[in-house]
Structures are given as structure tokens and as C-alpha cells.
Design a protein around this motif. Sequence first.
Motif, short mmCIF file in Angstrom:
data_model
loop_
_atom_site.label_atom_id
_atom_site.label_comp_id
_atom_site.label_asym_id
_atom_site.label_seq_id
_atom_site.Cartn_x
_atom_site.Cartn_y
_atom_site.Cartn_z
N ASP A 161 -0.07 -1.09 0.01
CA ASP A 161 0.02 -0.10 -0.10
C ASP A 161 0.95 1.31 -0.21
O ASP A 161 0.41 2.19 0.50
CB ASP A 161 -1.04 -0.13 1.45
N VAL A 162 2.05 1.16 -0.21
CA VAL A 162 3.01 2.22 -0.27
C VAL A 162 3.15 1.97 -1.63
O VAL A 162 4.08 1.06 -2.36
CB VAL A 162 4.36 1.96 0.24
N ILE A 163 2.97 3.15 -2.34
CA ILE A 163 2.72 3.53 -4.33
C ILE A 163 2.78 4.70 -4.31
O ILE A 163 4.11 5.59 -4.12
CB ILE A 163 1.61 3.16 -4.21
N THR A 164 3.78 4.69 -6.05
CA THR A 164 3.88 6.18 -7.00
C THR A 164 2.87 6.40 -7.36
O THR A 164 1.96 5.93 -6.93
CB THR A 164 5.02 5.30 -7.67
N SER A 165 3.36 7.50 -7.81
CA SER A 165 2.69 8.18 -8.32
C SER A 165 1.46 7.73 -9.31
O SER A 165 0.46 8.26 -9.80
CB SER A 165 2.36 9.67 -8.25
N LEU A 166 2.69 7.60 -10.38
CA LEU A 166 2.05 6.81 -11.26
C LEU A 166 1.32 5.62 -11.47
O LEU A 166 0.43 5.58 -12.08
CB LEU A 166 3.51 7.00 -12.57
N GLU A 167 1.69 4.85 -10.40
CA GLU A 167 0.52 4.01 -9.75
C GLU A 167 -0.93 4.35 -9.54
O GLU A 167 -1.81 3.29 -9.98
CB GLU A 167 1.36 3.01 -9.15
N LEU A 168 -0.51 5.43 -8.33
CA LEU A 168 -2.03 6.06 -8.67
C LEU A 168 -2.38 6.81 -9.35
O LEU A 168 -3.95 6.16 -9.34
CB LEU A 168 -1.71 7.23 -7.35
N GLU A 169 -2.10 7.09 -10.43
CA GLU A 169 -2.55 7.66 -11.80
C GLU A 169 -3.80 6.30 -12.96
O GLU A 169 -4.68 6.62 -12.57
CB GLU A 169 -2.29 8.18 -12.56
N ARG A 170 -3.21 4.90 -12.34
CA ARG A 170 -3.75 3.76 -13.09
C ARG A 170 -4.53 3.52 -11.82
O ARG A 170 -5.67 2.96 -12.63
CB ARG A 170 -2.67 2.52 -13.20
N LEU A 171 -4.87 3.45 -11.23
CA LEU A 171 -6.10 2.87 -9.78
C LEU A 171 -6.92 4.34 -9.39
O LEU A 171 -7.74 3.89 -9.53
CB LEU A 171 -5.19 3.19 -8.35
N MET A 172 -6.90 5.35 -10.32
CA MET A 172 -7.64 5.85 -10.25
C MET A 172 -8.62 6.11 -11.74
O MET A 172 -9.19 6.50 -11.90
CB MET A 172 -7.63 7.39 -10.21
N ASN A 173 -8.05 5.67 -12.87
CA ASN A 173 -8.01 5.65 -14.24
C ASN A 173 -9.69 3.93 -14.39
O ASN A 173 -9.08 3.48 -14.42
CB ASN A 173 -6.88 4.69 -14.95
N ALA A 174 -10.47 4.73 -15.01
CA ALA A 174 -11.61 4.21 -15.37
C ALA A 174 -10.95 2.75 -16.55
O ALA A 174 -11.71 1.82 -16.78
CB ALA A 174 -12.72 4.53 -16.56
N ALA A 175 -9.51 2.52 -17.47
CA ALA A 175 -9.71 1.91 -17.88
C ALA A 175 -8.35 1.03 -17.43
O ALA A 175 -7.57 -0.03 -17.95
CB ALA A 175 -8.68 2.88 -19.45
N GLY A 176 -8.06 1.38 -16.03
CA GLY A 176 -7.01 0.97 -15.11
C GLY A 176 -7.54 -0.66 -14.56
O GLY A 176 -8.43 -1.31 -14.74
N PRO A 177 -6.35 -1.24 -13.73
CA PRO A 177 -6.78 -2.47 -13.31
C PRO A 177 -7.87 -2.13 -12.03
O PRO A 177 -8.80 -3.24 -11.97
CB PRO A 177 -5.96 -2.81 -11.95
N THR A 178 -8.45 -1.41 -11.53
CA THR A 178 -9.48 -1.30 -10.62
C THR A 178 -10.72 -0.67 -11.49
O THR A 178 -11.78 -0.05 -10.82
CB THR A 178 -9.62 -0.55 -9.66
N ASN A 179 -10.89 -0.16 -12.45
CA ASN A 179 -11.52 0.62 -13.24
C ASN A 179 -11.91 1.82 -13.16
O ASN A 179 -13.08 2.44 -12.76
CB ASN A 179 -13.33 -0.51 -13.11
N GLY A 180 -11.32 2.48 -12.13
CA GLY A 180 -11.78 4.07 -11.91
C GLY A 180 -12.06 3.84 -10.25
O GLY A 180 -11.93 4.97 -9.83
#
Lengths: 663, 327
Positions: free
Chosen positions: A351-370
Motif C-alpha cells: 500500500d505504499v505506491i508511486t504517483s504513476l501507480e495511483l494514476e492507474r488506480l484512479m483511471n477508468a481503464a485501469g486495473p480497478t476500473n477507476g
Amino acid sequence: MQRIGVFICWCGSNIAATVDVERLAQLIKAEPGVVFSADYQYMCSENGQQLIKNAVKDYNLTGIVIGSCSPRMHEATFRKAAESVGLNPYMVEVANLREQCSWIHKDREEATKKALVLLRTAIAKVRLDAPLTAGESPVVKRALVIGGGIAGIQAALDIAEAGFPVDIVEKNPTIGGRMAQLDKTFPTLDCSACILTPKMVDCAQNENIDILSYSEVEDVKGFVGNFKVRIRRKARYVDETKCTGCKVCMEKCPSKKGLNEFNMNLNNRTAIYIPFAQAIPNVAVIDPTQCLKLKTGKCGVCQKFCGAGAIDYTMQDTFVEREYGAIVVATGFRPINVDAFNEYGYSDNKDVITSLELERLMNAAGPTNGVLLRPSDNTHPKVITFIQCVGSRDVSGCGKPYCSKICCMYTAKHAMLIREKYPDTEVHVFYIDVRTPGKNYDEFYRRAVEQYGVDYIKGMVGKVWNENGKLMVQGADLIENEQVVIPSDLVVLATAIEPEPSVRKIATLLTASIDTNNFLNESHPKLRPVESPTAGVYLAGVCQGPKDIPETVSQASACAAKVIGLLVKNHLKTNPCVARPDETACNGCSQCANVCAYGAITYVDKEFRIGGGKTETRRVAQVNPAVCQGCGACTVTCPSGAMDLSGFSTAQILSEVEAICRK
Amino acid sequence: MNALENAMIEKARDLLEKGVVKRVVGWERGEFAYDPSPATFESAQSLESFVYNDFCGANLSKYLIKVSKNEGKTAVFLKPCDTYSLNQLIKEHRVDREKIYAIGIECQQKLDHFAIEKIGIDGIREEKYDGDEAVFHCVDGEKRAKKEDVVLLRCLTCKSKKFAIAEDTVVLHEMTESCGDRFEEVRKLSGMTADERFAFWQNELSRCIRCNACRNVCPACTCIKCVFDNPKSGVAAKANDVPFEEQLFHIIRAFHVSGRCTDCGECSRVCPERIPLHLLNRKFILDINENYGEYQAGEESEGKTPLTSYQVTDVEPGDAVRKGEDR
């Protein structure tokens, strides 16, 4: 004997404050060959140039020495002035009395003495100068853009729009670069994909643009206007011309455990894959390190299901050679590896992540669908702590000494977006300084603080540790003057960015200079910010220095303007200071050809008289003056001293050394 | 006459009689057993004076530059270490490969008659090896010496018994590779302080009489017009400008052959003042090995050399300088 005129510039007080220019002008009159000398406040001004022109006419000068700033600044100016009154421009030598004398010395007496030596050196050189004439070389009207991120895309589109063909070489299977991975963009919070993907489509549809994806530059030869580039087209095992992008292969592929690079390895992908939905070209690629068929020979499922018959497991890397007039480097960046920062526990805590990983976690096309879920247990984090300057402005040796420039803004963006979407979430930001210059930038940051209630804490974090599933963030609050510990659910590191490491190889191939942080150097930090010191090579985006999207796009368009300015020319003046072999001393040993970076040297068999009415045939070097760049590598390699450089002959350099050593 | 010499003469006769080659480059009997000299043989009869003994140290490669310009093929007898020189000359386009018939020949270390004289043996009529000893039949009877005391310096640390280039070979006995670290002396010098090293070379080089033997024999010194003979080069004058010109002559020469020197050792063999000139070249070879990876000039007859090519892995100039400072 040459009739030499010496012109000493004050450069306002830049030179005159440290060097006694008037005395210098008097002293230099004693040098053999000097028939005129003068000093003037600004030699580069209209009046200064007139002074030179008049002296050439009045004193029948055959050579000129200017004591002024670096020849990089005004050599061209003074050569032009000489040419206008009929003197060959290569009979002008510049003694650098500013950068190499007045600016670096304090003692007036010492500086004046040194200036005298520098002038004598230039006089020694001008005595052996001979008139030279520049030739011409044609310009190949095609540009190469290395890197298909937003910088490369923008530069290519602008160049193509002006009517010139452009090739984009991108090492990944799709163009789009880092911007394609982002969720929203500051300061307007518009969706990154929504503004980027139409540009990607424009690239694909523009008939002047050829996208060479999954390709790398292997070799560069030639020079401005005439680069010859060898490009490796890596085997993608899928025929680009046949694949329709239907994704059936991805559904059927049994090897599903590959790390998804596009999602920062936060989830998995199949061995055959299209990086993301809007990829350009929309063509699958097989990861040979993961594909069962390529690794074990057993599988072949994708080939069986591919309706287009596009799969070819026997595909090999191929090479294309193309010619270009100009090259734009837009190789971009990557976040640095934060494993070295033990205090933040990145490698120990999911649960310590980089900002670019956060971008993907918040992106609708990302691994968690946003949906913002923390990686360890897929629950909503209730307390999120951001740590800024992770690896930036860091002189400890773990990180980078520079400011990564984009982190303050994207952290404010992340904080704001989270508070907007999940108002019950507590957001803390540890910062050293908040730096938000730029149009609407500071307003943006203030909105995060004032409107969205993000808790900004001035101070650095000392330690992050896991205590019963909570991430304990211990840091200093410098304003309250106390230590704080914030139990958090998610910790986001605003990671420093560094140039994409492959830029080193590109820089070497292009002989483009690079700084200690692997950023490419610009020709002049203020006045020529998008040009590399290597003629014909231009720089766009983070490869030149940290910058955000608006700046990158501006620089890319500036690059395009420079490229277009070059490509509209039919011919370029070539440098007449090129190598020439003395055939009577050439052994034909090929050492000069081996060191020539430009491929300017070839060999011919020639017949020579050897006395007694006899002749012998010998292999001797020939220099193509249009290709030679006058670097001089051949002249120092030749064991018999048969190779010499016009305008910088060995005799001239030795006489300069003698002038320096003279008591 | 020994069996090896016989076999070589037969090989030469065969090549000449069948018209495979127009001439053979080998050694001719001198006035004494220890002074055979390089010679060209153009007919079967002329082979009467052909000789091959343990004094045939001369490297015949360099003669091919001139001889091979003549019409027809030339055969040449080359000891293993000499083949590297020929290869390097082919690489530099100084000798036409097509016109050479290279014959690799057996070599069991060559003798150094300076060294033999020094230990008081003279009037040699014949020589042979007996195990670790060299046996000399002299006018005043048989004399023996330890082999390591009388062979050429280069043979104590023989770099290879491999033929880098050869159409044909004449080898009757197995060649034993002498061991020993050929860079040992160089390392010893590198370990000295700068002042000690300067004193060492000052002492050695001050004996130089500028006879140019080293330059004339060196297979890498093949310039049509040597910079030291060319007043326009600015080098000749430089060497004369300093009180101690031999320093510059030998150091400039070492620079000019760096990366091309195969370490054939001819410079030290011919020096009448016994200056260990090969140590200068070996210093360069050691530096090249350390900075760019192991490299042996003359191993290949084409391709790039470390000093005239660039690779990303090449040592940074700054690192090379720092390395020098450490010593």
C-alpha cells in the motif's frame, strides 16, 4: 607577410573592467604583421563592425583578429562583416577574451597579460590562415522523431502539417507514451486520454506520418540535412498489415500471468496483447519471454483463432535504413526506482505506491476500473498520505539533485480528485516547498487547500512502517514544530522522474551531448533551447529537462518550427574546414577511415612516380568534403601525419602552442 | 644441417619448381653461425645458402611490403609470433594477401648472441638445445649455458605458438610454450614513483644513438614518409628542441604504433644499446587490455581495433586519467 588588424572589444564592462583594453591595443601593435589595432566599446555593434570594415579598406588588411567574446557568440557576425568588404571570411580569428579571460580572472594585471597571450595565439593562427570557400550539400526533406509520446506526436503532427514526411520511431508496441497512462491533467482536470488519443489517431491517419512502433534506432550516420539511420523493427510475431485488432487472441491466450506494464504491473496481461484499448497501431504483439509457443513450442492457440491469419511465430527482427534531414529526440522519462528509499518502505508494503501507480488506480481503464482500492486488500483507503520530493532535490546520492517540477501539481491534483470523489477520505500531504509557478497553477493548488480541505504539512517524512495493517507515517511538522505520526491506509510517493535510460544510447549515436543526470543538453539554455549542439538534432519534452505537458507540447511545436525551417532549404552551406590527405605521405592503412564517425573517407588506388622512370600503384585516402564535419579525429590518428584539417592545420595548432609558450 | 632446415628447403624448392611462388623469403647463411640474415631466394640453386637455426630471430614480415610489390606470389617463412605481424600488415593494406604464401615454421625459442657474448662465450660454430641448456660448439671446445640466460627476451614470455595466418606449416616437433607474465616488467615500472620511473627511462634512453634500427626493423613502422624524416610534420624539429630528444623519439614512436604493435620484440632485439624498448609498447598493450578488453594486434587480418573504434563500453577518458593518477 599578412597585414593583420587586431580589434579589441570592451564588451561594455564585461572585458574592459578586468582587461586593460587600451594598453592591450597599444602592446599588440608590436607583433610582427600587425598593421592596425583598435579597441571599441561594442565591436559587434553596427559602429564596431563599420570600424572593422573601414580598417580592412584603409590598411589593406589580409587577416583579422578580434579579441571579444567566445567565437560561438559572434564569429559569424565578424566573418560576415569581413566578407562584405571583400575579405575571405575564414581569414578572421576570434581570441576569446571574455569567457576564457575577463570572466574568470579578478586581477587586472594578470588578465591583461593573459589577454595579450590569447591575442598573440590568434595572430599566430591567422598568419597561417588561407582563404577557404564553403561548398553546398543537399537537404533530405524528411524528419525522424525518436519517441512517440506527446512530445514526439506533437512534433510529428506539426512537421507533417507543413507538408514534410515524418517517421516516428517508438520502442513500445504503441505510441502515446506516459501521457496515455495518466488519468486527469492539471490544471484543468480534463481527461488525459480524451485529449491525447485524438492526436494519436491524427498521427495514424496523416499520410505524411509513418509510425514505426516496436522499433529502435540502431545506428546513425551522416550529418545535418543528410542523416542515414538504421532502425531495428523488433519482431512482434503479428503481421501489422493483417491484424485487425479484434482481440480474440487475447481472450484465448492461455498464458495470462504477464505483468501489465501499461498498468505499472498492478495487474496481469496475456502473452499476446494490445497495451490498451486506444493503442496506435491497434495491433497485437507477442511477449516472447511469456509466450508458450515461443518458449516451449507447444500452444499456437492464438494462431488457430486469428481470423486474419496475422500470427507468425517465425518472425525475426528486421532492419530498415532511411535518410533524414533532421532528427527530433523525444525519448521522455520514467519514474526513478524508489527501492533505495528504505524509510518509505515501498518494497515491503503493497500500500505504499508511486504517483504513476495511483494514476492507474484512479483511471477508468485501469486495473480497478477507476475505483480507488488499495492494492493489499482491495478496500477503500480512508486516510491517504502523500509524500512529496521522493528522490527529487535529493543530494544524498539516493535520488536526483534536481526538482522534478511536475510533482507539486500532480499531487495537488491527486489530493483534489480523491477529496472530490470520496469526500469521507482524509488526505495529508508532506512537502518541503510547494512550487506552483505557471498559468492558473497556484490557484489550482490553493483550491486543493482551501476548497477541498487537503491537509498540507510542511516537513519531511522520516519513516513509514506497518502496524497492525495501518501504515504509520512519521514526519516533522515544521510549522507546528512537532513530530507527527499519521496512521494511513495508503501512502503515495511523489516519485522523481529521470530521463528514459535508452536516451544514453541515442545521444551516443547522435553525438548529442548529455549532462550528468542524462538530460540532453540544449545548444544555449536561453537562446537556443530546443536545439542540440549537434546540428540537425532537436530536443522535445523531458529528455531535455523536467517539464509538464503544456511545456512539452510548446517545446515540441518549437522543435517542429526549427525542423520545418531546415527542411524548406534545398541546400545547406557546408563547412570548408574539412580534412585533406597528403597523398604523397598516405600509407593507405585505413586508420583514418576507421575513426571517421561520418564515413567521409574512402580509398582509391593511384599511380605515383617513384623515381628512375618507374611508377607504383598505392592505396590512398580521399575525403568527401560534403560529408566531412571537420572534427579532426583522422588528423590525430594518421601515423604519418598525412591528414590535415583546413582552417585548423597541424602547423597552425603548433604555432598557436608556440605563441602561448613564448616568453 | 638439421632436419627442420632440410624440410624447409624441400618445401621452398617444391614451391619454386612447381611455379607456385616466384620467390621465397627466408634466411641466408652468414659468415658465422650466429649471423644469418634475411634473404630472398628466387631459384632452387640459390637455396644452397638457405639456413634455419636458433639464431634466426629476425621477423621477415616487414620485408614483404617491398618484396610483394613484385610480380607473382612470394612465399615466406614465419615463426608463430611473426605471423601476427603479417596479419597486421594485411589489415593495414600494406601487404596484399593474395600475393603471399605464408609458411608457419617451428620455433623452440631463439638465441640472443649479445646475451651469449655477455657470459663470455664466443667463436660459436654450431648450437643446439639439450633440455634446459644450450650447447655451443665453439672454436675452443664445447660450452654450455642455461637456456633462460641466452634466449631472446621476448622468447622468455612467448605470447603464442599459434599461427595467426599460414597456408602451410613446417613443424616437426611439438612447440613448448614458455610461460611467464609478459607484463611483469611493465607492472614493476608502473609501481614505481613518477621520479623513479623517469630516472629509469632517462638512464635507458640516454644510451640511444638514434641509429633508427628500432624504427627500421619495426613491422608497424611502415610509413612511406616517417614523421621524423618529414620537416613539414613539425615533429622532427620538436624532437631536436629538447635537450633529451630520445625521450620524445621513442615515446612518439610508441604512440604511433600503439594498438598496432603485435609485441614481436624486434625493437629490443636489434637495439645495439640494449634498451628495453619493448616495455614502452607493452605498457600500451597492457593499458589497452585493461581499458578496452583483451586485444592482440595481428590476431585477425581485418576488423576494427580498440583505439580506432568506439563502443559504449569504452573507458571514459576521465576514468583513464584517474587510473593513471592512482599509480
